[in-house]
Design a protein around this motif. Structure first.
Motif, PDB file in Angstrom:
ATOM      1  N   UNK A   1      50.682 -72.973  54.271  1.00 45.11           N
ATOM      2  CA  UNK A   1      50.300 -73.829  55.378  1.00 45.11           C
ATOM      3  C   UNK A   1      51.188 -73.443  56.561  1.00 45.11           C
ATOM      4  N   UNK A   2      50.603 -73.059  57.663  1.00 42.91           N
ATOM      5  CA  UNK A   2      51.369 -72.473  58.760  1.00 42.91           C
ATOM      6  C   UNK A   2      52.162 -73.498  59.555  1.00 42.91           C
ATOM      7  N   UNK A   3      51.679 -74.719  59.639  1.00 41.27           N
ATOM      8  CA  UNK A   3      52.383 -75.706  60.447  1.00 41.27           C
ATOM      9  C   UNK A   3      52.640 -76.961  59.633  1.00 41.27           C
ATOM     10  N   UNK A   4      53.892 -77.323  59.554  1.00 38.96           N
ATOM     11  CA  UNK A   4      54.292 -78.529  58.850  1.00 38.96           C
ATOM     12  C   UNK A   4      54.757 -79.577  59.860  1.00 38.96           C
ATOM     13  N   UNK A   5      54.881 -80.804  59.378  1.00 37.65           N
ATOM     14  CA  UNK A   5      55.369 -81.888  60.223  1.00 37.65           C
ATOM     15  C   UNK A   5      56.753 -82.305  59.765  1.00 37.65           C
ATOM     16  N   UNK A   6      57.694 -82.294  60.678  1.00 41.22           N
ATOM     17  CA  UNK A   6      59.056 -82.753  60.416  1.00 41.22           C
ATOM     18  C   UNK A   6      59.251 -84.061  61.167  1.00 41.22           C
TER      19      UNK A   6
ATOM     20  N   UNK B   1      69.091 -82.360  66.315  1.00 45.76           N
ATOM     21  CA  UNK B   1      68.736 -81.218  67.141  1.00 45.76           C
ATOM     22  C   UNK B   1      68.693 -79.926  66.349  1.00 45.76           C
ATOM     23  N   UNK B   2      69.633 -79.742  65.431  1.00 42.17           N
ATOM     24  CA  UNK B   2      69.655 -78.528  64.622  1.00 42.17           C
ATOM     25  C   UNK B   2      68.399 -78.432  63.757  1.00 42.17           C
ATOM     26  N   UNK B   3      68.081 -79.518  63.051  1.00 43.20           N
ATOM     27  CA  UNK B   3      66.892 -79.496  62.189  1.00 43.20           C
ATOM     28  C   UNK B   3      65.625 -79.389  63.031  1.00 43.20           C
ATOM     29  N   UNK B   4      65.584 -80.112  64.152  1.00 41.35           N
ATOM     30  CA  UNK B   4      64.419 -80.024  65.025  1.00 41.35           C
ATOM     31  C   UNK B   4      64.217 -78.634  65.593  1.00 41.35           C
ATOM     32  N   UNK B   5      65.317 -77.981  65.946  1.00 34.96           N
ATOM     33  CA  UNK B   5      65.203 -76.633  66.517  1.00 34.96           C
ATOM     34  C   UNK B   5      64.798 -75.616  65.452  1.00 34.96           C
ATOM     35  N   UNK B   6      65.299 -75.772  64.236  1.00 33.50           N
ATOM     36  CA  UNK B   6      64.855 -74.909  63.140  1.00 33.50           C
ATOM     37  C   UNK B   6      63.351 -75.060  62.924  1.00 33.50           C
ATOM     38  N   UNK B   7      62.878 -76.315  62.968  1.00 35.02           N
ATOM     39  CA  UNK B   7      61.440 -76.566  62.820  1.00 35.02           C
ATOM     40  C   UNK B   7      60.663 -75.888  63.939  1.00 35.02           C
ATOM     41  N   UNK B   8      61.155 -76.009  65.161  1.00 32.41           N
ATOM     42  CA  UNK B   8      60.507 -75.376  66.310  1.00 32.41           C
ATOM     43  C   UNK B   8      60.424 -73.865  66.118  1.00 32.41           C
TER      44      UNK B   8
ATOM     45  N   UNK C   1      60.195 -72.263  63.464  1.00 34.62           N
ATOM     46  CA  UNK C   1      59.244 -71.935  62.397  1.00 34.62           C
ATOM     47  C   UNK C   1      57.825 -72.374  62.738  1.00 34.62           C
ATOM     48  N   UNK C   2      57.604 -72.814  63.966  1.00 34.75           N
ATOM     49  CA  UNK C   2      56.265 -73.195  64.382  1.00 34.75           C
ATOM     50  C   UNK C   2      55.826 -74.564  63.914  1.00 34.75           C
TER      51      UNK C   2
ATOM     52  N   UNK D   1      55.045 -83.319  67.963  1.00 38.43           N
ATOM     53  CA  UNK D   1      54.493 -82.301  68.842  1.00 38.43           C
ATOM     54  C   UNK D   1      55.365 -81.052  68.738  1.00 38.43           C
ATOM     55  N   UNK D   2      54.907 -79.993  69.356  1.00 39.61           N
ATOM     56  CA  UNK D   2      55.657 -78.742  69.375  1.00 39.61           C
ATOM     57  C   UNK D   2      56.336 -78.566  70.737  1.00 39.61           C
ATOM     58  N   UNK D   3      57.291 -77.643  70.791  1.00 37.70           N
ATOM     59  CA  UNK D   3      57.884 -77.258  72.070  1.00 37.70           C
ATOM     60  C   UNK D   3      59.268 -77.817  72.305  1.00 37.70           C
ATOM     61  N   UNK D   4      60.068 -77.043  73.036  1.00 34.74           N
ATOM     62  CA  UNK D   4      61.433 -77.459  73.348  1.00 34.74           C
ATOM     63  C   UNK D   4      61.497 -78.676  74.275  1.00 34.74           C
TER      64      UNK D   4
END
Length: 312
Positions: free
Chosen positions: A73-78, A107-114, A116-117, A136-139
């Motif tokens: 699955x290419x996109x997961x939800x964190x 921020x670290x976990x959120x940025x890792x998620x970002x 990885x798409x 949502x996606x994006x910085x």
């Protein structure tokens, strides 16, 4: 106004060289194993693979264990879940405000998620209210989430109660997600344990505890320890400073906080709380780490992802 996400990325860059950061990316990628309902193929079993993935019929025919693989699955939800009550505005073990450590970890976990798409959402609040920002996606979106946590956490906020935020997640989210929970040194009761069991059955759950400042001891300091007096002003230093418990709005006189008997009793009580929290999370199969300062966050997150992957 400085960017909170820029601060997070700077900390990640300082943490380690490229190889170590690549390992951190790899640990994050291992949390979601690409599982979906779409079968892909079989491969030979490798020590460390999950037993539930063994195709026993195919293994019997082949003569050795085979693992089922699925289309990724290419996109997961964190979903970042955190406390913005007054407890998190208190001092942490390292002297910073606990909310600064929480923002760094989120921020670290959120940025890792970002990277990885994946998409990232937020559930935060205190003992009286809960707020949700959809995934949502994006910085820019991640910056907004971090800013929400930072700005909402203050000594004037209502008392913390992470159970409220976890209950909100249990009621409102059915899709399987990765929940990254950041909270202070709570002791789960029977109700919390039932709630965690329900969440763990539905989601992947990771937990980071932000360590409190020491209320008792010669070197204890900060708010959760030292703080404003009843008039709202800082008490003058006339000997050992009084400690102030943000959660209960109570003072511990400085002369008592440095008493050997009080220090021993405080340490014993803290050990009991830590053991109780760890026991509950271990029973639920929830990987858990502690962080007492922002410097602890990167190694703590790496350890957390590794423990989750290994099922410890």
């Amino acid at each position: 106004m400085s960017s909170l996400l820029t601060r997070v990325k700077s900390k990640m860059s300082i943490f380690a060289h490229r190889k170590a950061r690549g390992m951190l990316d790899g640990e994050y990628g291992s949390v979601f194993k690409g599982r979906s309902l779409d079968f892909d193929d079989l491969r030979a079993y490798i020590p460390g693979d999950e037993v539930r993935d063994i195709d026993w019929k195919a293994s019997a025919r082949h003569g050795s264990p085979l693992i089922r693989r699925y289309v990724a699955v290419r996109r997961q939800t964190v979903l970042l879940v955190t406390d913005t009550g007054r407890n998190m505005a208190a001092s942490a073990l390292g002297g910073e405000e606990k909310k600064d450590i929480a923002v760094m970890a989120l921020g670290v976990v959120g940025y890792l998620a970002h990277r990885h798409g994946d998409v990232v959402g937020l559930v935060c609040g205190d003992g009286t209210s809960t707020r949700c920002l959809p995934a949502k996606a994006g910085e820019p979106h991640l910056e907004r989430l971090l800013r929400e946590v930072n700005d909402a956490t203050a000594l004037t906020s209502p008392r913390s109660n992470i159970s409220e935020q976890l209950s909100y997640v249990a009621r409102n989210f059915g899709q399987r997600m990765l929940l990254f929970v950041v909270a202070d040194e709570l002791v789960p009761d029977a109700g919390m344990e039932r709630l965690l069991r329900r969440l763990r059955a539905q989601h992947e759950v990771l937990w980071l505890t932000v360590r409190d400042a020491q209320l008792a001891g010669p070197d204890s300091a900060g708010t959760n320890s030292a703080g404003p007096n009843s008039a709202g002003t800082q008490a003058p230093a006339t000997g050992p400073a009084d400690r102030y418990d943000v959660a209960d709005a109570r003072f511990l006189p400085g002369r008592l906080a440095t008493s050997d008997a009080v220090i021993r009793a405080y340490a014993a009580a803290q050990d009991q709380r830590d053991a109780a929290r760890e026991a509950v999370l271990r029973r639920m199969g929830i990987a858990h780490v502690n962080a007492g300062s922002s410097h602890d966050v990167m190694p703590a997150v790496f350890s957390l992802l590794e423990r989750h992957r290994r099922g410890k």
